[in-house]
Design a protein around this motif. Sequence first.
Motif, PDB file in Angstrom:
ATOM      1  N   GLU A   1       3.290  15.260  -4.689  1.00 24.39           N
ATOM      2  CA  GLU A   1       3.393  16.602  -5.254  1.00 24.39           C
ATOM      3  C   GLU A   1       2.120  16.976  -6.015  1.00 24.39           C
ATOM      4  OE1 GLU A   1       7.042  16.355  -7.466  1.00 24.39           O
ATOM      5  OE2 GLU A   1       8.265  16.633  -5.661  1.00 24.39           O
ATOM      6  N   GLU A   2       1.553  16.021  -6.728  1.00 25.46           N
ATOM      7  CA  GLU A   2       0.290  16.283  -7.425  1.00 25.46           C
ATOM      8  C   GLU A   2      -0.833  16.525  -6.423  1.00 25.46           C
ATOM      9  OE1 GLU A   2      -0.839  13.581 -10.561  1.00 25.46           O
ATOM     10  OE2 GLU A   2       1.192  13.580 -11.386  1.00 25.46           O
ATOM     11  N   ALA A   3      -0.870  15.730  -5.360  1.00 21.42           N
ATOM     12  CA  ALA A   3      -1.893  15.912  -4.325  1.00 21.42           C
ATOM     13  C   ALA A   3      -1.763  17.298  -3.704  1.00 21.42           C
ATOM     14  CB  ALA A   3      -1.764  14.827  -3.253  1.00 21.42           C
ATOM     15  N   PHE A   4      -0.535  17.705  -3.422  1.00 25.72           N
ATOM     16  CA  PHE A   4      -0.278  19.023  -2.845  1.00 25.72           C
ATOM     17  C   PHE A   4      -0.784  20.123  -3.787  1.00 25.72           C
ATOM     18  CE2 PHE A   4       2.438  22.784  -2.575  1.00 25.72           C
ATOM     19  CZ  PHE A   4       2.274  23.140  -1.243  1.00 25.72           C
ATOM     20  N   SER A   5      -0.413  20.015  -5.060  1.00 24.70           N
ATOM     21  CA  SER A   5      -0.810  21.034  -6.039  1.00 24.70           C
ATOM     22  C   SER A   5      -2.327  21.131  -6.170  1.00 24.70           C
ATOM     23  CB  SER A   5      -0.210  20.721  -7.414  1.00 24.70           C
ATOM     24  OG  SER A   5       1.188  20.780  -7.355  1.00 24.70           O
TER      25      SER A   5
END
Length: 129
Positions: free
Chosen positions: A85-89
């Motif tokens: 999720e952090e990578a996506f954001s």
Amino acid sequence: MFTANTFLRSGSSAILISLLLFLPGCSSTPPKEALSQAETAIQDADRAGASQYEPQLLSSARTKLSRANKEMADEENDEARRMAEEAFSEAVLANAKAEAAKQAKETDDMKKAIQALKQETSRESESQQ
């Protein structure tokens, strides 16, 4: 007849049922979709020019995706999901910042072209007088 023994057995059953219902929440499923979304977002950001305009943010997104894959391989699914999720954001942010930087550059180029045309027009009108 209701006795303490019956109560304990029914209480134990209730506790066992509660635990069985609670445990699936603890062992989460692998975050394959989150990983896929992060990968796609990173590819989109790369195509948008984030490697030129936001290389550190894009690199951070890639690092987090790599870590998410490792965490998933280690069956640390909650941590893998968080990293994905952090990578996506970060990839989405890198994409947006790259697009904004490209737009700002295009705007600046257009302003310079307009200024050059104004100067050219001004020179032509002065030479005709």
